[in-house]
Design a protein around this motif. Structure first.
Motif, PDB file in Angstrom:
ATOM      1  N   LEU A 109       0.668  -1.221  -0.283  1.00 47.66           N
ATOM      2  CA  LEU A 109      -0.092   0.292  -0.238  1.00 47.66           C
ATOM      3  C   LEU A 109       1.062   1.243  -0.105  1.00 47.66           C
ATOM      4  CD1 LEU A 109      -2.865  -0.979   2.483  1.00 47.66           C
ATOM      5  CD2 LEU A 109      -3.228  -0.376   0.043  1.00 47.66           C
ATOM      6  N   VAL A 111       3.839   1.445  -1.160  1.00 45.38           N
ATOM      7  CA  VAL A 111       4.145   1.916  -2.111  1.00 45.38           C
ATOM      8  C   VAL A 111       3.949   2.400  -3.194  1.00 45.38           C
ATOM      9  CG1 VAL A 111       6.257   1.026  -3.701  1.00 45.38           C
ATOM     10  CG2 VAL A 111       6.529   0.596  -1.407  1.00 45.38           C
ATOM     11  N   GLN A 112       2.826   3.137  -2.891  1.00 43.03           N
ATOM     12  CA  GLN A 112       1.888   3.269  -4.286  1.00 43.03           C
ATOM     13  C   GLN A 112       1.482   4.031  -4.196  1.00 43.03           C
ATOM     14  OE1 GLN A 112       2.258   1.276  -7.332  1.00 43.03           O
ATOM     15  NE2 GLN A 112       0.418  -0.089  -7.491  1.00 43.03           N
ATOM     16  N   ILE A 113       0.879   4.279  -2.675  1.00 47.16           N
ATOM     17  CA  ILE A 113       0.434   5.776  -2.409  1.00 47.16           C
ATOM     18  C   ILE A 113       1.330   6.609  -2.280  1.00 47.16           C
ATOM     19  CG2 ILE A 113      -0.466   6.313   0.451  1.00 47.16           C
ATOM     20  CD1 ILE A 113      -1.649   4.329   0.671  1.00 47.16           C
ATOM     21  N   LEU A 116       1.379   7.934  -5.685  1.00 42.31           N
ATOM     22  CA  LEU A 116      -0.393   8.865  -5.701  1.00 42.31           C
ATOM     23  C   LEU A 116      -0.298  10.026  -5.307  1.00 42.31           C
ATOM     24  CD1 LEU A 116      -3.349   6.417  -5.543  1.00 42.31           C
ATOM     25  CD2 LEU A 116      -2.134   8.155  -7.613  1.00 42.31           C
ATOM     26  N   ALA A 119       1.767  12.909  -6.766  1.00 37.27           N
ATOM     27  CA  ALA A 119       1.096  13.506  -8.442  1.00 37.27           C
ATOM     28  C   ALA A 119      -0.370  14.459  -7.818  1.00 37.27           C
ATOM     29  CB  ALA A 119       1.014  12.399  -9.240  1.00 37.27           C
ATOM     30  N   ARG A 120      -0.181  13.767  -6.686  1.00 33.10           N
ATOM     31  CA  ARG A 120      -1.493  14.950  -6.771  1.00 33.10           C
ATOM     32  C   ARG A 120      -1.004  15.750  -5.452  1.00 33.10           C
ATOM     33  NH1 ARG A 120      -5.937   9.730  -6.705  1.00 33.10           N
ATOM     34  NH2 ARG A 120      -5.168   9.572  -8.907  1.00 33.10           N
ATOM     35  N   THR A 161      -2.971  11.400  -1.564  1.00 31.30           N
ATOM     36  CA  THR A 161      -3.426  10.483  -2.715  1.00 31.30           C
ATOM     37  C   THR A 161      -4.819  11.455  -2.950  1.00 31.30           C
ATOM     38  OG1 THR A 161      -5.009   8.831  -1.153  1.00 31.30           O
ATOM     39  CG2 THR A 161      -2.414   8.638  -2.045  1.00 31.30           C
ATOM     40  N   GLN A 162      -5.362  12.059  -2.093  1.00 29.28           N
ATOM     41  CA  GLN A 162      -6.908  12.653  -1.957  1.00 29.28           C
ATOM     42  C   GLN A 162      -8.178  11.664  -2.404  1.00 29.28           C
ATOM     43  OE1 GLN A 162      -6.804  16.154  -1.690  1.00 29.28           O
ATOM     44  NE2 GLN A 162      -4.746  16.409  -2.355  1.00 29.28           N
ATOM     45  N   ASN A 163      -7.629  10.199  -2.136  1.00 24.13           N
ATOM     46  CA  ASN A 163      -8.182   8.786  -2.026  1.00 24.13           C
ATOM     47  C   ASN A 163      -8.354   8.396   0.171  1.00 24.13           C
ATOM     48  OD1 ASN A 163      -9.677   6.430  -1.834  1.00 24.13           O
ATOM     49  ND2 ASN A 163      -8.652   6.014  -3.589  1.00 24.13           N
ATOM     50  N   PRO A 164     -10.191   8.907   0.151  1.00 21.51           N
ATOM     51  CA  PRO A 164     -10.409   8.831   1.486  1.00 21.51           C
ATOM     52  C   PRO A 164      -9.902   7.381   2.587  1.00 21.51           C
ATOM     53  CG  PRO A 164     -11.943   9.350   0.433  1.00 21.51           C
ATOM     54  CD  PRO A 164     -10.938   9.995  -0.516  1.00 21.51           C
ATOM     55  N   TYR A 165      -9.981   6.344   1.127  1.00 24.10           N
ATOM     56  CA  TYR A 165      -9.956   4.905   1.676  1.00 24.10           C
ATOM     57  C   TYR A 165      -8.466   4.871   1.427  1.00 24.10           C
ATOM     58  CZ  TYR A 165     -15.051   4.705   0.394  1.00 24.10           C
ATOM     59  OH  TYR A 165     -15.912   4.850   0.086  1.00 24.10           O
ATOM     60  N   MET A 166      -7.470   5.278   0.945  1.00 28.52           N
ATOM     61  CA  MET A 166      -6.311   5.574   1.221  1.00 28.52           C
ATOM     62  C   MET A 166      -5.938   5.349   2.669  1.00 28.52           C
ATOM     63  SD  MET A 166      -4.911   4.470  -1.765  1.00 28.52           S
ATOM     64  CE  MET A 166      -5.726   4.221  -3.647  1.00 28.52           C
ATOM     65  N   GLN A 168      -7.497   5.392   5.345  1.00 31.08           N
ATOM     66  CA  GLN A 168      -8.758   4.217   6.396  1.00 31.08           C
ATOM     67  C   GLN A 168      -7.476   3.121   6.169  1.00 31.08           C
ATOM     68  OE1 GLN A 168     -12.527   4.613   4.776  1.00 31.08           O
ATOM     69  NE2 GLN A 168     -13.222   3.174   5.962  1.00 31.08           N
TER      70      GLN A 168
END
Lengths: 261, 261
Positions: A109, A111-113, A116, A119-120, A161-166, A168
DNA sequence: TCTTGTCGTGTTATCATACAACCCTGATTG
DNA sequence: CAATCAGGGTTGTATGATAACACGACAAGA
């Protein structure tokens, strides 16, 4: 007959015991999806508790999506896919391979996060990371405040990442990892570790700040490798599948690399 | 003197309503970690229900790690980090951006998982994947059997990582994604889609079979991009820029309807 | 024979009350 | 002053009762 009620330790509540007992029946396949549970009255007499206790246990299982019930009909085992919650119970956490597996998931998780996030990220995200980093600088290594800010940094990255699930998911996994570390106990601390860890974080932040996705995930990979070795994770170990070495993810390299350094 | 609880719809059980009500108080910060909850009796009269119902609600929250209680003292709000379950409630699932974010998270997991699976897969794993693929070939596109085998394939891939948490997390996320799709309803299907989807899966399997981690993640990336477009999402891949929320008005509109189980 | 309406039984959902176990506080007592 | 103990408050558990609902049996009517 189906009762086992074997000395479940955790949770002195009877409802907890009943719930785990039923849960175990389901997990072991003695109660299959679609099967109807015994009536509450029957369960109560079987377990030797009041119907109230059984109801609390069922309420709990129902909230987890393991069973569903309907007034006038009964309670039934739900499809495993219908579970609305993801839970990792404390017992399995204490197994050694659980720790390694959780750490691997976390690494995947993170590394990918990191990529992202690079970028964001917004300015506010950067500020949050810097604040957490400052907190780590002023707290002694391994202290509660240090750990809090450490987690805070990673959470800030995830939120970038602007993705709340990340966030969480990452926080959830990280907390399980932390519990696992605590359960294992024994780890030594040193000022050296503090400096190294801080440096790793700073490199991550720098890459994210620069919008360098590749650099961010590389820095995160290095950080995770360092963290793995600091918590004494046995790398390249037996139960890990000895897979084709040359070509796969950085994650694997990370887990393996910490053994060397 | 019946319940006054604000509008909560889902879950006919009173205990569910009480639980979500308390849960909301915590989530919104009106009950902070460490705070003591009102007594069960007080809650019962406040909500206009019996103390029994309140106890079921509390049992549920306790099992989720949101609160803890001690006999003779009371119930207290737990630290957020102590939550032992990861839950995504149905309401937030229905928001359009939730779908996009979940899909992104799923993609992040799948791509990495595919790489790991290629490196670690056993013969049994391969067999499981092929079986799922066969199931998809004989089932009509979009049917229940098809979806079941689709998920089965991805689960087999996850299990090929030899890390049980991978499957656990992936299935959890995938199920949420599927629910989200179902909530949106009306997908159009075509034989063309079936062929395309099958081809994507076959390429994934081939790469995993060959132990080609890079190829597996690339194939998975293509599959996810395809899946994204099939469900009406722009750019399936983990793109650098967050998609603009405005793009999904169709999805959001459709989401209003209830999901069929 | 088929349909339909009713009823009885079993189950869950909820309520109400009582008691036991436990914590905390404060007064009593040595 | 310290230890003990009594009391009230709170959660944990037990018990019984009632309402709501599902489902099959069964009889009445076509």
């Amino acid at each position: 007959m189906t009762l086992k009620l074997d000395k479940v330790n955790r949770g002195p509540h009877l409802s907890t015991l009943v719930a785990s007992s039923i849960s175990r029946e389901i997990a072991q396949g003695r109660l299959k999806p679609g099967d109807q549970l015994p009536t509450e009255q029957a369960l109560a007499t079987t377990f030797g508790v009041s119907r109230n206790v059984v109801r609390e246990a069922i309420a709990r299982l129902r909230s987890e999506g393991r069973i569903w019930s309907q007034q006038g009909r009964g309670a039934f085992v739900a499809d495993a896919a219908n579970a609305t919650v993801l839970t990792i119970d404390y017992e399995t956490l204490q197994r050694a391979d659980s720790f390694r597996n959780l750490f691997e998931l976390r690494g995947m998780l993170e590394v990918q996060i990191a990529a992202l996030a690079a970028a964001r990220r917004s300015d506010a995200d950067i500020a949050a990371m810097e604040e957490a980093l400052d907190g780590m600088r002023t707290a002694p290594y391994g202290s509660v405040a240090w750990l809090k800010n450490d987690l805070g940094f990673h959470r800030a990255v995830a939120e970038a990442t602007q993705n709340p699930y990340m966030g969480q998911f990452l926080v959830f996994v990280s907390e399980r990892v932390r519990e696992s570390i605590l359960a294992a106990g024994n780890q030594q601390k040193s000022d050296d570790m503090a400096r190294t860890t801080l440096g790793e974080h700073e490199r991550i932040l720098a890459a994210i700040k620069a919008g360098d996705a590749k650099g961010a995930s590389a820095a995160m990979t290095r950080h995770l490798a360092g963290a793995a070795s600091r918590v004494g994770l046995p790398g390249g170990e037996a139960s890990a599948k000895p897979a084709s070495p040359a070509r796969h993810s950085r994650l694997r390299k990370a887990v393996r690399g910490q053994a060397a350094g």
